[in-house]
Design an enzyme around this catalytic site. Structure first.
Site, PDB file in Angstrom:
ATOM      1  N   GLY A   1     -15.715   2.837   3.384  1.00 26.96           N
ATOM      2  CA  GLY A   1     -14.440   3.654   3.545  1.00 26.96           C
ATOM      3  C   GLY A   1     -13.652   3.207   2.032  1.00 26.96           C
ATOM      4  CD  GLN A   2     -14.630  -0.561  -2.794  1.00 25.79           C
ATOM      5  OE1 GLN A   2     -15.783  -0.847  -2.223  1.00 25.79           O
ATOM      6  NE2 GLN A   2     -14.054  -1.040  -3.775  1.00 25.79           N
TER       7      GLN A   2
ATOM      8  CG  ASP B   1      -2.036   0.990   1.037  1.00 29.54           C
ATOM      9  OD1 ASP B   1      -3.011   0.784   1.014  1.00 29.54           O
ATOM     10  OD2 ASP B   1      -1.838   2.342   1.132  1.00 29.54           O
ATOM     11  CB  ILE B   2       0.862   4.138  -2.247  1.00 28.73           C
ATOM     12  CG1 ILE B   2       1.562   4.944  -2.908  1.00 28.73           C
ATOM     13  CG2 ILE B   2      -0.421   5.146  -1.774  1.00 28.73           C
ATOM     14  CD1 ILE B   2       1.378   5.572  -4.170  1.00 28.73           C
TER      15      ILE B   2
ATOM     16  CG  HIS C   1      -8.447  -3.136  -2.473  1.00 31.47           C
ATOM     17  ND1 HIS C   1      -9.485  -2.268  -3.108  1.00 31.47           N
ATOM     18  CD2 HIS C   1      -8.400  -2.402  -1.335  1.00 31.47           C
ATOM     19  CE1 HIS C   1      -9.683  -1.292  -2.667  1.00 31.47           C
ATOM     20  NE2 HIS C   1      -8.874  -1.355  -1.384  1.00 31.47           N
TER      21      HIS C   1
END
Ligand code: AMP
Ligand code: ZN
Length: 111
Positions: free
Chosen positions: A93-94, A30-31, A100
Site C-alpha cells: 500500500g505504499q 498526513d493530508i 515514512h
C-alpha cells in the site's frame, strides 16, 4: 531526489503542517488523516522504502524509530498508545516512495 514529494517537503519547497523537526528527521500531519492524530515521520535523507534499505541504513532505520517515539511523546499519544505503520512497496500500500512511518492515535484504535 529531485522528483520526490517528501524530499520537496523536507527541503521546504512544498508546505506541510510540521509537528516535529530535527537535523535529520521531519514529522508532519498526513493530508488525509485516518485517525484524530495521523502524522508521518520521514528522514530528510532520501530512501525509497524499507525494501531499498541495506546494511548502511541500519543506523537511519534505528534513528527513524527513535524519532517516531519522540514525536509520539510530544503529540501526547504515547499513553494510552498509538499505532505505527510502515507500508512497503505497492503490495503493502505504499504510495509515496520516500520511506515514512505513520503514527496513528488519539483514540482507541480498532483492530
Ligand atoms: P503510503 O501509502 O504509506 O505511501 O502513505 C502516503 C501518505 O502520504 C498517505 O497517507 C497520504 O495521505 C499522505 N500524503 C500524500 N501527500 C501528502 C502531502 N502533501 N502532505 C501530507 N501528507 C501527504
Ligand atoms: Zn525523497
Amino acid at each position: 531526489m529531485t522528483d520526490c514529494l517528501f524530499c520537496k517537503i523536507a527541503a521546504g519547497e512544498i508546505p506541510c503542517n510540521k509537528v516535529y523537526e530535527d537535523e535529520d528527521f521531519l514529522a508532519f500531519n498526513d493530508i488525509n488523516p485516518k485517525a484524530p492524530v495521523h502524522v508521518l515521520v520521514i528522514p530528510k535523507h532520501h530512501l525509497a522504502s524499507l525494501n531499498d534499505a541495506d546494511e548502511q541504513d541500519v543506523g537511519l532505520l534505528g534513528l527513524l524509530m527513535d524519532a517516531t517515539r519522540k514525536v509520539a511523546r510530544e503529540l501526547g499519544v504515547d499513553n494510552p498508545g498509538y499505532r505505527v505503520i510502515l507500508n512497503v512497496g505497492k503490495g503493502g500500500g505504499q504510495e509515496v516512495f520516500h520511506i515514512h512511518v505513520h503514527i496513528l492515535g488519539g483514540k482507541i484504535l480498532p483492530f
